[in-house]
Design a protein around this motif. Structure first.
Motif, PDB file in Angstrom:
ATOM      1  N   SER A   1       0.827  -1.210   0.000  1.00 23.14           N
ATOM      2  CA  SER A   1       0.000   0.000   0.000  1.00 23.14           C
ATOM      3  C   SER A   1       0.860   1.259   0.000  1.00 23.14           C
ATOM      4  O   SER A   1       1.881   1.327   0.681  1.00 23.14           O
ATOM      5  N   GLU A   2       0.434   2.258  -0.777  1.00 26.06           N
ATOM      6  CA  GLU A   2       1.124   3.544  -0.782  1.00 26.06           C
ATOM      7  C   GLU A   2       0.897   4.277   0.538  1.00 26.06           C
ATOM      8  O   GLU A   2       1.657   5.168   0.907  1.00 26.06           O
ATOM      9  N   PHE A   3      -0.166   3.891   1.226  1.00 24.74           N
ATOM     10  CA  PHE A   3      -0.539   4.573   2.466  1.00 24.74           C
ATOM     11  C   PHE A   3      -0.253   3.656   3.641  1.00 24.74           C
ATOM     12  O   PHE A   3      -0.694   2.500   3.653  1.00 24.74           O
TER      13      PHE A   3
ATOM     14  N   TYR B   1      -1.042   1.940   6.763  1.00 24.54           N
ATOM     15  CA  TYR B   1      -2.231   1.719   7.589  1.00 24.54           C
ATOM     16  C   TYR B   1      -1.869   1.752   9.073  1.00 24.54           C
ATOM     17  O   TYR B   1      -0.824   1.244   9.495  1.00 24.54           O
ATOM     18  N   SER B   2      -2.772   2.303   9.887  1.00 23.03           N
ATOM     19  CA  SER B   2      -2.618   2.239  11.341  1.00 23.03           C
ATOM     20  C   SER B   2      -3.005   0.836  11.805  1.00 23.03           C
ATOM     21  O   SER B   2      -3.584   0.041  11.055  1.00 23.03           O
TER      22      SER B   2
ATOM     23  N   GLN C   1      -6.707   0.293  11.498  1.00 20.35           N
ATOM     24  CA  GLN C   1      -7.126   0.063  10.113  1.00 20.35           C
ATOM     25  C   GLN C   1      -6.811  -1.373   9.684  1.00 20.35           C
ATOM     26  O   GLN C   1      -7.621  -2.024   9.012  1.00 20.35           O
TER      27      GLN C   1
ATOM     28  N   GLY D   1      -9.570   8.131   8.667  1.00 19.49           N
ATOM     29  CA  GLY D   1      -9.155   7.128   7.684  1.00 19.49           C
ATOM     30  C   GLY D   1     -10.191   6.073   7.334  1.00 19.49           C
ATOM     31  O   GLY D   1      -9.818   4.977   6.895  1.00 19.49           O
TER      32      GLY D   1
ATOM     33  N   THR E   1      -9.916   5.313   3.489  1.00 20.24           N
ATOM     34  CA  THR E   1      -8.725   4.525   3.158  1.00 20.24           C
ATOM     35  C   THR E   1      -8.910   3.077   3.597  1.00 20.24           C
ATOM     36  O   THR E   1      -8.510   2.136   2.889  1.00 20.24           O
TER      37      THR E   1
ATOM     38  N   PHE F   1      -5.330  11.508  11.228  1.00 22.46           N
ATOM     39  CA  PHE F   1      -4.101  11.430  10.446  1.00 22.46           C
ATOM     40  C   PHE F   1      -3.499  12.813  10.207  1.00 22.46           C
ATOM     41  O   PHE F   1      -4.193  13.831  10.223  1.00 22.46           O
TER      42      PHE F   1
ATOM     43  N   GLN G   1      -2.338  14.539   7.771  1.00 22.00           N
ATOM     44  CA  GLN G   1      -2.856  15.422   6.734  1.00 22.00           C
ATOM     45  C   GLN G   1      -4.148  16.088   7.193  1.00 22.00           C
ATOM     46  O   GLN G   1      -4.371  17.276   6.989  1.00 22.00           O
TER      47      GLN G   1
END
Length: 751
Positions: free
Chosen positions: A325-327, A329-330, A333, A355, A358, A489, A491
């Motif tokens: 994944s590009e993101f 995850y916590s 998540q 999130g 996502t 998050f 952002q």
């Protein structure tokens, strides 16, 4: 004060100056028997040109329009002269007959015209251009109009809303009046949405007994039905009894508990009600509410215990997904994605910026890797579109997914059911806080056996408009796997909208942004200054300073009528953003002027509205509560208008305009499930206190993506932050899921 001097006046309708289809009020020009032209005002439902009226009323002096005749009651006769008949036929009451054809029919058959249309419609073919098929259609419309005119007169005479004429006629046809005389309380059916007191008034006028079983039973059912709108799936027996006695009793007629209990027993024997000991209460349900709640408890328990096993290493699959994944995850998540892979039912909840989207994308990737056919759904059209945009997959409203339609009598039915289930392996449902228990029952009934369900929502947003408190109840039961995302998050932390939403949810006052921020507060107190400031923001300041077009800006208010409610806001915003113009046609309906270019909202589900995809490559039916569009074109001659909903063009006849409202400003409740680039939140003094709650403020704030401006009173905002009353509801879903027979219940007013 001088007493009114009542006189009788007779005349023929020459011109309909103004007519409100919603309540029947009209301004007429008439030619009196003496040959004088007069102006008459009053309630004249379904009036047509050429009709001969006998009116009783009095002369009044209007300050602008001079002397007028104010009619308080009237009798009408169909026209008898050739000219009057021609005017009547071509007045628009019968579609397809214009002035020229109306004149030819009247000249051919004279005073026998209406008798021919009623009893010998085939003779209409004697007129050139009228085929046998067209003659039958003209006769059908005339018969229907005659029956509906008679029904309108009956409703108007008894002070009942004439807008229910079409609904009554659709159900009872030409026996509607007799049905009402036999049992006026049939008007209390939710299909008509008539207040019990109006039906009661009709019963009194008809001389029916105020102690009748029909009245008692109707009062009980009405009280239960009324409280569905307050979110209650049941009412405790003691509170129900008290409310019904208060509803039915007066100085002359006194009800006691025994009579109400006898009515409850009678209705239970008929299968209309269910009485059950549940959640520590002697509960009384409407049958469908009881069945929905019991069904959901059974199915949710079964689904939550369902685990899926695979003949390969699911952990490796999940780790591969997380690594690719590009993101990042916590942990929460990752737990949610893993739970969705292994469990039949999972709840994913959390506030803005935590999130959820996502995580849903991660769940979709896992489902795809598991070769699961997944469907996406949301309660409203805008929420479904947003889900589609965020995931790149098609999402549908629940109603579209289940292929909803109307059964006779207005009841919602679904093509997708237990016997015709959805073709899928999994469903992901977003904005679950909006879903009431009836709609959730319909969705779960349509799931194929073994399919999994992922429920996504924010439990701190407003509860559903309908009965129950589904999302909060199942989370509180602790019987369904639930992952709550709490980490905001990085952002999202840059957004003052997100941070203030969480602050409000925790009981803190929001903090306005600096010059470069996205959350602003313009202090205004009285409603007039709030409304004027909102109009300036939408028309000038936000477009000039931020580049938003008016179509990107949504105005919100907690209320409809009082203070800076949506009714006053919409009038001012329409004046500012879409003023009268020679190039824009208008149609007045009640207090609303619909104008080409207006932003409008559909306010109830209607499965029969015909729409066409732009380009004409697809047609369909159905527009749903909360859908927002633009009024593109009004066609006065055809008595219809076209509304664009994204790429669908829907056709509305003028008699359907009660289903549309202006939508420059909408209530927070109506906005739920949608997001807007910019939100202006009107919070003046004088708004109803019951609507000034923390979760309404929180929900309104979370509708904004890029910019939020609160225009209002500091005291109003402070009161909303402090008021964490979430409108607790009588619901036993949590108790049923936990297998408990006792639970705390809210003490709140019922009526």
């Amino acid at each position: 004060m001088d007493e009114k001097e009542y006189v009788e006046l007779r005349g023929t309708v020459e011109q309909i100056v103004f007519s409100n289809e919603e309540n029947g009020y009209a301004v007429l020009r008439l030619l009196s028997q003496e040959g004088a032209e007069i102006t008459a005002t009053g309630t004249f439902p379904g009036i047509g040109l050429g009709e001969e009226l006998t009116m009783v009323g009095c002369w009044v002096m209007h300050p602008s329009y001079g002397e007028q005749f104010s009619a308080e009651r009237f009798e009408r006769r169909l026209p008898t002269t050739v000219r009057g008949i021609a005017d009547y036929l071509s007045s628009g009451l019968i579609r397809g007959i214009g002035p020229r054809l109306g004149a030819r029919i009247a000249e051919k058959f004279g005073e026998d015209t209406f008798d021919v249309m009623l009893n010998e419609p085939e003779r209409l073919t004697e007129i050139k251009g009228i085929t046998s098929r067209r003659a039958k259609e003209i006769a059908r419309q005339y018969v229907e109009q005659s029956a509906m005119r008679e029904l309108m007169d009956f409703l108007s005479e008894h002070g009942l809303p004439i807008e229910i004429t079409a609904l009554l006629y659709k159900r009872f046809h030409d026996s509607a009046i007799e049905s009402l005389k036999e049992n006026p309380y049939l008007l209390c059916d939710p299909y008509y949405d008539v207040d019990f007191r109006l039906a009661d008034g009709l019963a009194i006028e008809l001389g029916l007994s105020m102690l009748s079983d029909d009245r008692t039973d109707a009062g009980i059912v009405y009280t239960l039905t009324f409280n569905l709108g307050n979110g209650h799936t049941f009412i405790p027996l003691d509170k129900l009894t008290t409310a019904v006695i208060r509803l039915l009793s007066d100085e002359d007629v006194v009800f006691d508990e025994d009579r109400i209990l006898a009515g409850i027993l009678r209705l239970a024997d008929k299968g209309i009600l269910v009485r059950e000991e549940i959640a520590g209460r002697d509960a009384v349900y409407l049958r469908d509410m009881h069945d929905a709640e019991a069904y959901l408890a059974h199915m949710l328990s079964d689904m939550s215990e369902r685990n899926y096993e695979y003949d390969f290493d699911v952990d490796s699959l999940l780790h591969g997904l997380f690594d690719d994944s590009e993101f990042p995850y916590s942990e929460k998540q990752k737990q949610a994605i893993a739970a969705a892979a292994r469990n039949g039912l999972v709840i994913l909840t959390g506030g803005p910026g935590t999130g959820k989207t996502t995580t849903v994308s991660g769940i979709l990737r896992v489902f795809e890797a598991l070769s699961l056919n997944t469907l996406l759904a949301a309660p409203t059209g805008r929420a479904a579109k947003r889900l589609s945009d965020l995931t790149g997959m098609e999402a549908k409203t629940i109603h579209r997914l289940l292929e909803a339609g109307f059964a006779p009598g207005g009841r919602t039915v679904y093509a997708r059911t237990v016997t015709n289930p959805l073709e899928c392996d999994a469903v992901i449902l977003d904005e679950v806080s909006m879903v009431d228990i009836r709609l959730m029952q319909a969705l779960i009934e349509a799931l194929p056996h073994g399919a999994r369900l992922v429920l996504v929502g924010d439990a701190d947003q407003l509860p559903p408009v309908g009965p129950g408190n589904f999302l909060r109840d199942i989370i509180a039961s602790q019987r369904v796997p639930t992952i709550q995302l709490t980490e905001i998050f990085r952002q999202a932390q840059k957004s003052d909208i997100v941070m203030n939403a969480h602050a409000v949810n925790e009981g803190h006052m929001p903090t306005p942004s600096g010059a470069d921020g996205d959350f602003f507060f313009m202090k205004r107190g009285d409603a007039a200054s709030v409304i004027e400031t909102v109009a300036q923001l939408c028309s000038q300041r936000l477009p000039a300073h931020y580049g938003f077009s008016p179509s990107q800006i949504q105005v919100l208010s907690p209320a409809r009528r009082q203070g800076s409610g949506t009714a006053a806001l919409n009038r001012r915003l329409q004046e500012t953003l879409n003023p009268p113009s020679e190039n824009r046609r208008e149609k007045r309906f009640g207090d609303i002027i619909f104008r080409e270019g207006d932003r409008v909202m559909q306010v109830r589900n209607n499965y029969d509205i015909v729409w066409e995809r732009e380009g004409g490559d697809e047609t369909g039916t159905g527009v749903f509560n909360g859908d927002v569009g633009e009024l593109e074109r009004i066609y006065p001659q055809q008595e219809c208008l076209i509304v664009r909903f994204d790429d669908r063009l829907a056709t509305y006849t003028f008699d359907m305009l009660s289903e549309l409202e202006l939508a420059y400003a909408v209530t927070v409740h109506k906005s739920q499930g949608s997001e807007f680039d910019a939100v202006v939140f009107a919070l003046s003094d004088g708004l109803p206190r019951r609507l000034l709650t923390r979760n309404i403020l929180y929900t309104g704030i979370t509708r904004a993506k890029q910019l939020l401006v609160i225009v209002g009173s500091t005291e109003t905002v402070s009161h909303m932050v402090a008021n964490n009353q979430k409108g607790r509801r009588y619901s036993a879903l949590k108790a049923r899921l936990r297998g408990e027979r006792a639970a705390d219940a809210p003490e709140i007013a019922l009526l």
